[in-house]
Design a protein around this motif. Structure first.
Motif, PDB file in Angstrom:
ATOM      1  N   ASP A   1       0.835  -1.208   0.000  1.00 53.84           N
ATOM      2  CA  ASP A   1       0.000   0.000   0.000  1.00 53.84           C
ATOM      3  C   ASP A   1       0.869   1.257   0.000  1.00 53.84           C
ATOM      4  O   ASP A   1       0.638   2.191  -0.764  1.00 53.84           O
ATOM      5  N   VAL A   2       1.886   1.254   0.862  1.00 53.84           N
ATOM      6  CA  VAL A   2       2.770   2.422   0.947  1.00 53.84           C
ATOM      7  C   VAL A   2       3.523   2.609  -0.371  1.00 53.84           C
ATOM      8  O   VAL A   2       3.646   3.739  -0.876  1.00 53.84           O
TER       9      VAL A   2
ATOM     10  N   ARG B   1       1.195   4.137  -2.834  1.00 55.88           N
ATOM     11  CA  ARG B   1       0.936   5.553  -2.557  1.00 55.88           C
ATOM     12  C   ARG B   1       2.151   6.400  -2.929  1.00 55.88           C
ATOM     13  O   ARG B   1       2.021   7.510  -3.439  1.00 55.88           O
ATOM     14  N   ARG B   2       3.331   5.855  -2.662  1.00 51.50           N
ATOM     15  CA  ARG B   2       4.538   6.607  -3.013  1.00 51.50           C
ATOM     16  C   ARG B   2       4.638   6.745  -4.537  1.00 51.50           C
ATOM     17  O   ARG B   2       4.944   7.826  -5.053  1.00 51.50           O
TER      18      ARG B   2
ATOM     19  N   ALA C   1       2.264   6.842  -6.527  1.00 55.44           N
ATOM     20  CA  ALA C   1       1.241   7.778  -6.981  1.00 55.44           C
ATOM     21  C   ALA C   1       1.594   9.223  -6.608  1.00 55.44           C
ATOM     22  O   ALA C   1       0.828  10.135  -6.904  1.00 55.44           O
ATOM     23  N   GLY C   2       2.719   9.388  -5.958  1.00 52.02           N
ATOM     24  CA  GLY C   2       3.172  10.742  -5.627  1.00 52.02           C
ATOM     25  C   GLY C   2       2.550  11.327  -4.388  1.00 52.02           C
ATOM     26  O   GLY C   2       2.663  12.530  -4.136  1.00 52.02           O
ATOM     27  N   GLU C   3       1.905  10.486  -3.589  1.00 52.63           N
ATOM     28  CA  GLU C   3       1.306  10.982  -2.345  1.00 52.63           C
ATOM     29  C   GLU C   3       2.413  11.425  -1.383  1.00 52.63           C
ATOM     30  O   GLU C   3       3.432  10.754  -1.275  1.00 52.63           O
ATOM     31  N   PRO C   4       2.184  12.515  -0.671  1.00 49.32           N
ATOM     32  CA  PRO C   4       3.158  12.867   0.367  1.00 49.32           C
ATOM     33  C   PRO C   4       3.059  11.846   1.508  1.00 49.32           C
ATOM     34  O   PRO C   4       1.964  11.531   1.971  1.00 49.32           O
ATOM     35  N   LEU C   5       4.201  11.332   1.920  1.00 48.93           N
ATOM     36  CA  LEU C   5       4.198  10.280   2.943  1.00 48.93           C
ATOM     37  C   LEU C   5       5.035  10.705   4.141  1.00 48.93           C
ATOM     38  O   LEU C   5       5.898  11.583   4.037  1.00 48.93           O
ATOM     39  N   HIS C   6       4.779  10.060   5.250  1.00 50.45           N
ATOM     40  CA  HIS C   6       5.569  10.298   6.460  1.00 50.45           C
ATOM     41  C   HIS C   6       7.007   9.836   6.235  1.00 50.45           C
ATOM     42  O   HIS C   6       7.253   8.927   5.447  1.00 50.45           O
TER      43      HIS C   6
ATOM     44  N   GLY D   1       2.191   4.782   7.926  1.00 49.87           N
ATOM     45  CA  GLY D   1       2.475   3.802   6.878  1.00 49.87           C
ATOM     46  C   GLY D   1       3.600   2.847   7.232  1.00 49.87           C
ATOM     47  O   GLY D   1       4.366   2.424   6.374  1.00 49.87           O
TER      48      GLY D   1
END
Lengths: 509, 535
Positions: free
Chosen positions: B76-77, B80-81, B83-88, B134
């Motif tokens: 999942d992480v 999301r990465r 997809a360019g999502e900002p992550l912790h 995450g």
């Protein structure tokens, strides 16, 4: 020593109540639990809706799941402070919760989070008015916050009690509902009125809870539960006797009956040379008796210690004063104030209170009527009507504002008392406001001297012998002429003015 | 956090170190590689799961390994990465969680038979925060039952072994988390510290452990041992990694009344600043009472050497006395059992976990409770419940619980006075290196003495850290403890990171590089246990 010295109830008989209170001095102490009407529980976001399916109003906190922690409900604290202030208590500047440790399946954590030696409110009193108007001051030792337990249902036994049951079900919906427990100091010196005082105290508390808006305070739902402690001693100077605690007495009537019963029962035990056992007793609503529950002894040790999962409660003085400013007036104080303002005699005020007319009269006075007039209406004509129709005063189809208007019409001389009763009948019949009824029925007082003089002359002419007597200085029969004029004007004449005109006409004015 | 250069030379050095294995990378290095796209969370998580499969037979650090859930989070992480999502910052970095912390849908036993098979319906706040960041949860780590112990030997599910010597204890109660991190099964772990259960295992396994200020990390979802002492915190291999993890799990939680209202301080920043090795102007207080009798010579020698290192970094070393620390252990062993006796009352077979019905006589609630607790609790737990019940009893309360609370106040005052003279206090973390399995099992007092240096911090609620301080004469790791005033956790990170950097420069790399290779077959554990030490 006879065997009865280590006695108990066995073998002893109930003593006639009047006899018992002649020979023993009863001392009562009352613990009242009130469930607060908060939206969520004491330490938990679980809802508090009444009557939901079992175990649906729960979270990990109210189920006592491993890891769950309590968080104090601010509204519950505010309600507890309101109750404390209404009971004239000191409000603690800092107080803590404590754990009361004991194992029982309806207590999810196997400890109850309560307050022990640091209650939120303490050292107060409540003035309680009895039916005959006597006011008794009940001293309040403390009011503290705690959480309710769940509810056990014992299935399979004949009595619904645990003995003989096949299994038990536990509903934790009630577990964690906020409670305030109010504890009195020993109430002494009440003599034969002890049962009545107990009842009036619980009833007054109920009124206060409702007035404060902290609880629906519905006895039948167990929102208010009383534990009644009672002991007897031979004389008021003797040390306190051994007490029993009768648990969960849940109606006003039962409070009175339970105290009465325990007085008779304990007198019987003492008469038989026995000793009262310090124990918890159960009240049986159906048979009107108490029976022995568990024996309380010093061995019962709840191992109280400060609840480490909660921080101390430190209500700021500003907050307490803010709450105090919102408090409604205490019932007894309010009655005293109104009685003074209204100038009622004690007996008059008592009748007003007993008739439940205090608010109605207050509103009528606010609508402009003199207190005496307001009382006259509500305790006279209206009380008779309510009585005839078998309804409460407040349920009559007339408002205090309408009575105020009605009295205003009288005061301005537009109608007299007799007409006013007719106007009221019209209002009660749904014909509209007093003004509308006056207009519709044509009930206004005739104040035109010309019209009245004509009626006077007619009356004098119709009764010449009476007229002669009056002319001769015998004023006795003047009433007959006035009556005839009133009749002719259908009661709409001002009787005093008619009298003046009659005397004027016969040369006696 | 984006744009902050976390790993630096040291951590990347570890990444390309002797094994070239991603399980040897620090969390900071993994985070950088994940952010840079040179690694995926699935690769990192799988590598750790493989390592667990390989060495669990030797270590037994885990009670539950969550292969599928961990990989699902990792996938999942990664998605999301991509997809360019900002992550912790720590997104995708896996973690192990001590089994005293409740995890929704994942068995949680607290090392006790009485919770065998219980699957919590909710997550602890700190677990929610790990998930929100995450971080794949690798599983639940072994511990002394209900965190009562200093060796993990009181687990109902078997011992955990020290990665430095499989015949020795990994410390306790959080021996599982320390062994998992020290044995490279996880880059990060969550521990809980009631009297030293994070710091003492860190000391004896050559890892870093931090007990935050009381209230700094939410206790909601920690199965309580002693509510007024418990605190969750990071277990890692580097000071910086602890700071990173501490920032994830720390901060106010409205579900914990004792949670501090303010956000966590600038911990990562302090650790990065500390790594420069400059402690000019920092006053370091040596606590006289925590560095004398009963401490192994090797432990004292390493401690003294580290004081020289700190002095060399510009710190001012001052001696401080905390006269009431002498009574801390006694007070602790009254307060802890008292609170525990009440906290553990809920384990009664009525609502969750083990339920034992008596085989003879009537099946009443009281008898079910008694049978369940009789069979479900181990001896150490029973011992402390009995102690606590006694200490709280009417007639004894004032003499025991009441007096203990007074000592607690005196210990707090000692700290207050000491922190007027020093910015941080230091001591050896534990008096000895890891002892042998079984060595102190029959001597509770000897076991309790392990926590003599760590307990004062819990009584006062102040934060503490243990970091590797070299090896004692027996070749086993020694811990260096740093204590700071309440709400000044960042001082631990600055001083800890400085000392770590300077010591690692002396050693030529992390201390754990000197730990022996673990046997990597499932059968190895029984063999080595029979043969003795693998070193």
């Amino acid at each position: 020593m006879s065997a009865s010295t280590h006695g108990g109830t066995a073998g002893s008989v109930l003593v006639d109540y009047d006899d018992a209170v002649r020979r023993y001095d009863p001392v009562i102490g009352i613990e009242v639990h009130v469930e607060l009407g908060t939206a969520t529980k004491m330490f938990d976001a679980a809802p508090t809706e009444f009557g939901a399916d079992p175990n649906t109003q729960v979270t990990p906190v109210s189920l006592g799941l491993p890891g769950a922690l309590p968080v104090l409900n601010r509204t519950a604290v505010e309600s507890a402070i309101k109750i404390g202030l209404a009971l004239n208590c000191q409000i603690a500047e800092l107080c803590r919760f404590a754990r009361k440790n004991y194992f029982y399946p309806d207590v999810p954590k196997n400890f109850q989070t309560s307050q022990y030696d640091e209650p939120i409110a303490f050292d107060g009193y409540l003035d309680v008015e009895l039916a005959d108007g006597t006011v008794v001051r009940v001293e309040i030792e403390r009011a503290h916050m705690e959480e309710d337990a769940g509810k056990n249902t014992h299935v399979g036994g004949a009595t619904g009690r645990i003995h003989g049951a096949e299994y038990s079900l536990v509903d934790y919906n009630r577990a964690g509902i906020p409670l305030v427990e109010i504890v009195t100091r020993p109430i002494t010196g009440m003599g034969d009125r002890a049962p009545e005082v107990a009842r009036a105290y619980v009833q007054t508390l109920r009124d206060i809870f409702r007035g404060l808006g902290v609880s629906e305070a519905r006895m039948e739902r167990g929102n208010v539960r009383a534990d009644v402690n009672l002991s007897l001693r031979p004389t008021p100077d003797a040390p306190l006797g051994t007490r029993t605690e009768t648990k969960n007495v849940n109606s006003f009537r039962s409070v009175e009956r339970a105290v009465r019963y325990e007085i008779s029962r304990q007198a019987g035990v003492l008469d038989a040379g026995g000793t009262v056992i310090q124990e918890t007793r159960h009240w049986h609503e159906d048979t009107g008796v108490t029976t022995s529950g568990r024996v309380k002894s010093d061995a019962e040790d709840y191992r109280y210690f400060p609840e480490p999962d909660l921080v101390p409660v430190a209500p700021s003085r500003a907050w307490v004063e803010e709450i105090r400013a919102t408090l409604p007036e205490a019932p007894v104080a309010r009655r005293r104030r109104l009685q003074t303002e209204w100038g009622y005699a004690d007996a008059e005020m008592r009748d007003v209170v007993n008739a439940g007319a205090i608010e109605l009269i207050e509103a009528t006075v606010a609508a402009g009527a003199a207190p005496a007039a307001a009382r006259k209406w509500w305790m006279g004509e209206l009380a008779r009507t309510a009585n005839t129709e078998g309804v409460e005063l407040a349920d009559l189809p007339v408002t205090p504002e309408q009575i105020g208007q009605l009295q205003g019409l009288v005061d301005s001389g537009r109608i007299n008392d007799k007409l006013a009763r007719q106007v009221l009948a019209g209002v009660l019949a749904g014909e509209g406001s007093p003004e509308e009824v006056v207009t519709a029925r044509g009930l206004e007082v005739v104040s035109d001297d010309g019209a009245l003089l004509a009626a006077v002359d007619d009356a004098l002419a119709a009764q010449p012998d009476v007229a002669d007597k009056i002319r001769g200085g015998n004023l006795g029969p003047v009433g007959a002429i006035i009556g005839a004029v009133m009749k002719a004007t259908r009661g709409q004449a001002d009787a005093a003015r008619v009298r003046e005109l009659v005397l004027e006409r016969v040369g006696q004015g | 956090m984006a744009g902050r250069h976390l790993a630096g030379e040291d951590a990347t050095g570890a990444a390309t170190g002797s094994t070239g294995d991603l399980t040897r990378m620090s969390a900071a290095a993994l985070a950088e590689a994940l952010a840079a796209g040179t690694l995926t969370s699935v690769e990192v998580t799988q590598a750790h799961l493989d390592r667990i499969d390989a060495v669990e037979g030797s270590l037994h650090a885990f009670l539950h390994v969550a292969h599928d859930e961990a990989l699902a989070t990792a996938r999942d992480v990664d998605a999301r990465r991509a997809a360019g999502e900002p992550l912790h910052a720590l997104a995708g970095v896996p973690i192990a969680v001590k089994d005293v912390v409740v995890t929704k849908g994942m068995p949680t036993t607290a090392g006790s038979r009485i919770l065998e098979g219980w699957v919590p319906p909710y997550d602890a706040t700190l677990v929610e925060r790990l998930r929100a960041a995450g971080m794949p949860i690798l599983g639940k780590t072994n511990m002394d039952e209900f965190a009562m112990g200093s060796s993990t030997e009181h687990s109902a599910y078997g011992n955990t072994h020290n990665p430095w010597d499989l015949d020795r204890i990994p410390g306790g109660s959080g021996g599982g988390s320390a062994a998992a991190v020290g044995g490279f099964e996880a880059p990060l772990a969550i521990g809980t510290d009631t009297g030293g259960s994070i710091r003492q295992p860190a000391a004896v396994t050559g890892t870093v452990g931090v007990k935050p200020t009381y209230g700094g990390v939410s206790r909601y979802g920690l199965i309580a041992l002693a509510s007024s002492l418990d605190q969750a915190g990071p277990v890692t291999r580097t000071v910086l990694d602890s700071a990173l993890l501490h920032e994830v799990i720390g901060g106010h939680d409205r579900r914990d009344s004792t949670s501090l209202p303010e956000p966590v301080g600038p911990l990562v920043e302090s650790a990065l600043r500390g790594r420069t090795g400059d402690l000019t102007g920092v006053r370091v207080g040596v606590v006289t009472e925590l560095n004398g009798e009963g401490y192994q010579p090797g432990v004292r020698a390493r401690f003294d050497e580290s004081l020289d290192v700190l002095r060399g970094a510009g710190a001012e070393i001052v001696e401080v006395s905390c006269p009431h620390f002498e009574y801390a252990l006694a007070a602790y062993y009254l307060i802890l059992p008292s609170e525990a006796s009440s906290n553990l009352a809920k384990f009664d077979g009525m609502r969750f976990g083990l339920r034992v019905e008596p085989t003879d006589g009537p099946v009443t609630a009281e008898r079910v409770m008694a049978a369940t607790r009789g069979q479900g609790f181990g001896d150490e737990v029973k011992r402390r419940i009995i102690l606590g019940t006694y200490a709280l009893s009417a007639g004894y309360y004032d003499a025991y619980y009441g007096s203990a609370q007074k000592v607690r106040t005196l210990v707090q005052r000692d700290f207050t006075a000491a922190f007027e003279r020093a910015d941080v206090l230091v001591s050896p973390t534990a008096p000895t290196t890891a002892f042998r399995l079984g060595e102190k099992l029959d001597d509770p007092m000897a076991m309790y003495l392990n926590d003599v240096a760590t307990i004062p911090a819990n009584l006062a609620g102040v934060p503490g850290m243990s970091l590797p301080n070299g090896l004692s004469d027996d070749g086993l790791p020694v811990g260096f403890q740093i204590l700071a005033p309440a709400r000044a956790d960042e001082r631990l990170y600055r001083v800890g990171a400085a000392l770590e950097a300077l010591l690692e420069a002396q050693w030529g790399g992390p201390l754990l590089d000197r730990a022996p290779e673990l046997p990597t077959s499932a059968a190895a554990a029984t063999t080595t246990a029979a043969e003795g030490s693998v070193r």
